[in-house]
Design a protein around this motif. Structure first.
Motif, PDB file in Angstrom:
ATOM      1  N   UNK A   1      -7.998  -4.975  -4.495  1.00  0.00           N
ATOM      2  CA  UNK A   1      -6.656  -4.758  -4.612  1.00  0.00           C
ATOM      3  C   UNK A   1      -5.937  -5.078  -3.216  1.00  0.00           C
ATOM      4  N   UNK A   2      -6.511  -4.794  -2.217  1.00  0.00           N
ATOM      5  CA  UNK A   2      -6.005  -5.272  -0.875  1.00  0.00           C
ATOM      6  C   UNK A   2      -5.927  -6.794  -0.692  1.00  0.00           C
TER       7      UNK A   2
ATOM      8  N   UNK B   1       4.589   5.537  -6.639  1.00  0.00           N
ATOM      9  CA  UNK B   1       5.196   6.964  -6.203  1.00  0.00           C
ATOM     10  C   UNK B   1       6.703   6.776  -7.043  1.00  0.00           C
ATOM     11  N   UNK B   2       6.837   5.502  -7.531  1.00  0.00           N
ATOM     12  CA  UNK B   2       8.175   5.506  -8.579  1.00  0.00           C
ATOM     13  C   UNK B   2       7.855   5.950  -9.877  1.00  0.00           C
TER      14      UNK B   2
ATOM     15  N   UNK C   1       0.754  -1.399   0.140  1.00  0.00           N
ATOM     16  CA  UNK C   1       0.095   0.048   0.026  1.00  0.00           C
ATOM     17  C   UNK C   1       1.055   1.259   0.081  1.00  0.00           C
ATOM     18  N   UNK C   2       1.821   1.135   0.624  1.00  0.00           N
ATOM     19  CA  UNK C   2       2.786   2.350   0.734  1.00  0.00           C
ATOM     20  C   UNK C   2       3.620   2.896  -0.487  1.00  0.00           C
ATOM     21  N   UNK C   3       3.342   1.996  -1.767  1.00  0.00           N
ATOM     22  CA  UNK C   3       3.907   2.319  -3.063  1.00  0.00           C
ATOM     23  C   UNK C   3       3.137   3.061  -3.832  1.00  0.00           C
ATOM     24  N   UNK C   4       1.661   2.888  -3.437  1.00  0.00           N
ATOM     25  CA  UNK C   4       0.490   3.355  -4.112  1.00  0.00           C
ATOM     26  C   UNK C   4       0.129   4.738  -4.104  1.00  0.00           C
TER      27      UNK C   4
ATOM     28  N   UNK D   1      -7.465   4.142   3.880  1.00  0.00           N
ATOM     29  CA  UNK D   1      -6.149   4.739   3.275  1.00  0.00           C
ATOM     30  C   UNK D   1      -6.279   4.659   1.784  1.00  0.00           C
ATOM     31  N   UNK D   2      -6.555   3.192   1.328  1.00  0.00           N
ATOM     32  CA  UNK D   2      -6.456   3.176  -0.230  1.00  0.00           C
ATOM     33  C   UNK D   2      -7.550   3.876  -0.754  1.00  0.00           C
TER      34      UNK D   2
END
Length: 460
Positions: free
Chosen positions: A340-341, A391-392, A301-304, A362-363
């Protein structure tokens, strides 16, 4: 010979249609519909909305009583049994969907089963099957009188409009009403038609199906007692629900020109207990997640950064932050994020705990919805696209044009039976589950259908 009016032609057809006119294709499709409806209805007897309706309905008693599905010790007057069983069917939005858009089975099967138990002479399985198909046919004919009805609805919930008419037609057939009485049953039922979509995504929406089953059955019984309505109700008076209503007469069943709509237009069976539109977004989300994992590893989730949903325009299934299970069942955003989760969406996904978990919230905050011009609000033409942006700067996109279970990609017999068994076994013992599979699978050969009521009460 004078040409029949539209309502008159419907009454004549309801009266005259015979079991010999049921084709193998219609028999097979309608048996699938019946089995699926019983399964989702049994599962629905565990919901809060069903139990509230049951508590209310138990205030009423009568000389005749019919089974409440999944309740071995409870029976109700036929119209109240139809009411609560119809609510159970739609309580989780897990029931079948047709095209044009409506839930055809939930308003009809509870009515004919409740009525069949109360008749002095129990109908055969074939008679029950015929009445069920007449109820389905009437709904399909009425929906096809409007081009507006082909789209995802905007004003009225379709089962509340045409479902009560289907229930009335099916009940009239089982009662053996005359052509004129069948027409009057439709007219009486029309005065109970219509419920606003403003009650979608609430506990009241399942009542639309329950009321349709109950009021249609009552309309047929009132017509049997001689109550009359507008004998031209379908010719002119039913257009209030659809702006472009343009009716036509029903073909004479004895003249060789009759063909069942179900022969050409199958229904969709749901794999998840949610609005039909959610199936497209879930399948697209699952495919997008697979693409993400093939490159980036585990779903983190932290990458989304963003999730974009490209869906058809529809206000009542655009719910950014659902607070209840009923809102969640009508939320593109919730169903995409759950898929997704968790890499799946199940019955458990709509529990309060799952809806309120922090990761999901959060998502959801990262989701935006787009409605491309080419994405039409029709269950026959819509698509859903899900794009995950990281984020990348990476992007993973997947699109679903036809989900598994849609009429263009129907559930296999094995998967339909598996869905029924999973749902029914939450309430019934194995003998009850297997008995229903056998009886419905051979319904056209059953001398009388009382065994259905017995199996529906074989609880664990």
């Amino acid at each position: 010979m004078l040409r029949k009016g539209i309502t008159e032609s419907f009454g004549a057809a309801i009266h005259a249609l015979s079991a010999t006119q049921l084709t193998d294709g219609v028999i097979n499709r309608s048996k699938r519909m019946m089995l699926d409806t019983l399964g989702v209805g049994l599962l629905g007897t565990r919901t809060a909305v069903f139990n509230k309706a049951l508590k209310y309905s138990q205030l009423f008693q009568g000389e005749e009583n019919s089974s409440v599905w999944g309740k071995s010790e409870i029976s109700l007057p036929p119209h109240y049994a139809a009411f609560v069983n119809g609510i159970a069917v739609h309580s989780m939005d897990f029931d079948d969907t047709w095209h044009p858009a409506t839930h055809p089975s939930g308003a009809v099967l509870p009515a004919v089963l409740a009525l069949a138990e109360a008749l002095p002479s129990r109908p055969s399985g074939l008679q029950l099957l015929l009445a069920f198909n007449i109820g389905i046919e009437v709904q399909g004919r009425l929906m096809r009188f409007s081009r507006e009805a082909y789209n995802i609805p905007e004003r009225f919930h379709p089962p509340s409009v045409v479902g009560v008419m289907g229930s009335a037609a099916a009940s009239a057939k089982l009662l053996g009403l005359s052509p004129a009485q069948c027409s009057h049953a439709l007219a009486v039922a029309a005065s109970s038609a219509g419920a606003p979509l403003a009650n979608a995504a609430t506990q009241t929406k399942p009542l639309h199906i329950g009321n349709a089953a109950r009021r249609g059955l009552e309309a047929a019984q009132l017509a049997q007692m001689g109550l009359e309505g507008n004998s031209a109700i379908l010719d002119c008076g039913f257009g209030v629900y659809y702006k472009d209503y343009n009716p036509s007469a029903m073909a004479d069943s004895g003249a060789g020109g009759f063909k069942w709509i179900l022969e050409d237009q199958d229904v969709a069976f749901k794999r998840i207990p949610a609005h039909l539109g959610m199936h497209w977004v879930v399948d697209a989300a699952l495919a997008a997640r697979t693409k993400f994992e093939s490159t980036a590893g585990d779903f983190d989730l932290n990458q989304i950064r963003h999730v974009t949903l490209r869906v058809p325009p529809s206000k009542y299934i655009d719910c950014p932050l659902p607070a209840t299970e009923h809102q969640a069942r009508h939320s593109f955003q919730f169903n995409a994020c759950s898929a997704l989760l968790d890499d799946k969406v199940t019955v458990a996904s709509f529990s309060r705990a799952e809806i309120n978990r922090p990761a999901l919230r959060e998502l959801l905050s990262k989701v935006k919805v787009e409605t491309p011009r080419d994405n039409q609000p029709s269950f026959d033409k819509m698509y859903c696209e899900v794009e995950i942006e990281t984020y990348q700067g990476q992007s993973y996109t997947a699109r679903c044009d036809t989900f598994y279970g849609h009429w263009r990609k129907p559930l296999s017999h094995e998967d339909l039976v598996e869905k029924f068994m999973v749902n029914a076994s939450t309430v019934l013992c194995s003998e009850g589950v297997e008995g229903l599979i056998d009886v419905i699978g051979n319904i056209e050969r059953q001398r009388e259908c009382s065994s259905l009521g017995s199996y529906l009460k074989m609880t664990t």
